[in-house]
Design an enzyme around this catalytic site. Structure first.
Site, PDB file in Angstrom:
ATOM      1  N   CYS A 137      -2.711  10.200  -4.651  1.00 25.38           N
ATOM      2  CA  CYS A 137      -1.622  10.043  -5.469  1.00 25.38           C
ATOM      3  C   CYS A 137      -1.403   8.326  -5.763  1.00 25.38           C
ATOM      4  O   CYS A 137      -1.269   7.950  -4.708  1.00 25.38           O
ATOM      5  CB  CYS A 137      -0.595  10.908  -4.864  1.00 25.38           C
ATOM      6  SG  CYS A 137       0.801  10.800  -5.946  1.00 25.38           S
ATOM      7  N   CYS A 142      -2.830   8.460 -12.959  1.00 25.74           N
ATOM      8  CA  CYS A 142      -2.222   9.703 -11.980  1.00 25.74           C
ATOM      9  C   CYS A 142      -3.118  10.575 -11.419  1.00 25.74           C
ATOM     10  O   CYS A 142      -4.071  11.043 -12.511  1.00 25.74           O
ATOM     11  CB  CYS A 142      -1.041  10.509 -12.955  1.00 25.74           C
ATOM     12  SG  CYS A 142      -0.642  12.166 -12.421  1.00 25.74           S
TER      13      CYS A 142
END
Length: 257
Positions: free
Chosen positions: A183, A74
Site C-alpha cells: 500500500c 494506489c
C-alpha cells in the site's frame, strides 16, 4: 521530444505522495499534479465496482488538467481498476503493484510477508502474481486501520504501534526475510516497522520502480524541458495532514471532487 503537459498522480489519500516523491526526485523538471481522494479513503474496504468508479472520477479530474499520463499511486486502485482505465482512456497509465517478485526471488528462507489492504490481497491481479511464486510461502496480512490512522495524522500513535505489532509479530515468527509493503501509505510507517522487525528482514516498496517506469514512458511521449513550476496538490478533505506529510514545503488546495 519535449512535452510540457503535466504528469497526473492520484491515490485514495496522502499515501501516494510516497510514490510522487520518487517521481519528483528522479524527474525534477516534470510538472506534476497530485490528487488525494482522502474523502473516500481507504479504497481497500470498497467493492471492485466502487474502486473503478472512483478511479475514473480521479482520472477525469486529471485529464481535465491536461495531464499527459496518469500514475495510479494506489495498490488497490491498480489491482482492481487499471485494466478498465486503460480500456476507457487514450492516455498512458502507470500502476503500482506489491513487489512480490524481487522478494520471492531473493528470499533465502522462502518465506516472505506482505502487508496490504483487503482490496489488493483479494484482487485477481494480485492472486495471479502470487501464483507465479508457488514455491515461496507468502504470509498475507490485511492492514486494517493503518490507512485511517495515517490519514488522520496518527503515524506515531500508540494505536499504530499496537496494530503494527499485531500484524508483524506472526510474520517474524514465520521466519520471513522480506516484508513487502503493498500500500502506498505504508512507506510512511517504515520507521515504526523497523523498531519491531529484526535487522535482517528487508523492507520492499514499489516507489522507485514506479518512478523508473514513468521515466521509460516519458521517453515515448516526451519530457518536460523546463523547471519553472511548482507541483500542484489537491485534496477533498482538510489539507493540513497532506501539507504535514510533505514537510510543509507546499501549499495544498482543498477542492471537492
Amino acid at each position: 521530444m519535449d512535452n510540457k503537459q503535466p504528469i497526473g498522480v492520484f491515490d485514495s489519500g496522502i499515501g501516494g505522495t510516497s510514490i510522487w516523491k520518487e517521481i519528483h526526485n528522479l524527474l525534477p523538471t516534470e510538472k506534476t499534479i497530485y490528487l488525494a481522494d482522502s474523502k473516500n479513503a481507504p479504497y481497500g474496504e470498497k467493492s471492485k465496482e466502487e474502486i473503478i468508479r472512483l478511479s475514473m472520477k480521479n482520472t477525469d479530474f486529471l485529464l481535465d488538467m491536461n495531464c499527459k499520463l496518469i500514475v495510479v499511486a494506489c495498490n488497490t486502485a491498480t489491482t482492481n481498476a487499471i485494466r478498465e482505465l486503460r480500456a476507457k482512456y487514450n492516455v498512458p497509465f502507470i500502476g503500482i503493484e506489491p513487489a512480490i517478485k524481487p522478494a520471492a526471488i531473493n528470499s533465502k528462507t522462502q518465506v516472505i510477508g506482505i502487508l496490504a489492504t483487503k482490496g489488493t490481497l483479494n484482487s485477481e491481479l494480485f492472486n495471479k502474481t502470487t501464483e507465479m511464486f508457488y514455491e515461496t510461502k507468502i504470509i498475507e496480512q490485511i492492514g486494517y486501520g493503518l490507512v485511517e490512522l495515517i490519514e488522520n495524522g496518527q503515524i506515531d500513535s500508540p494505536e499504530m504501534d499496537q496494530l503494527l505489532h499485531s500484524y508483524l509479530e506472526p510474520m517474524i515468527e514465520a521466519n520471513i526475510d522480506f516484508l513487502v509493503l503493498g500500500c502506498s501509505h505504508y512507506p510512511y510507517l517504515i520507521p515504526q516497522i523497523r523498531k519491531i522487525i529484526p535487522n535482517h528482514i528487508q523492507i520492499i516498496d514499489s516507489g522507485l520502480a514506479v518512478a523508473r517506469q514513468t521515466q521509460n514512458v516519458l521517453k515515448e511521449i516526451g519530457f518536460n524541458p523546463g523547471n519553472d513550476h511548482e507541483p500542484i496538490f489537491y485534496t477533498n478533505t482538510n489539507p493540513k495532514v497532506l501539507e504535514k506529510i510533505l514537510g510543509g514545503k507546499y501549499v495544498v488546495q482543498e477542492k471537492d471532487f
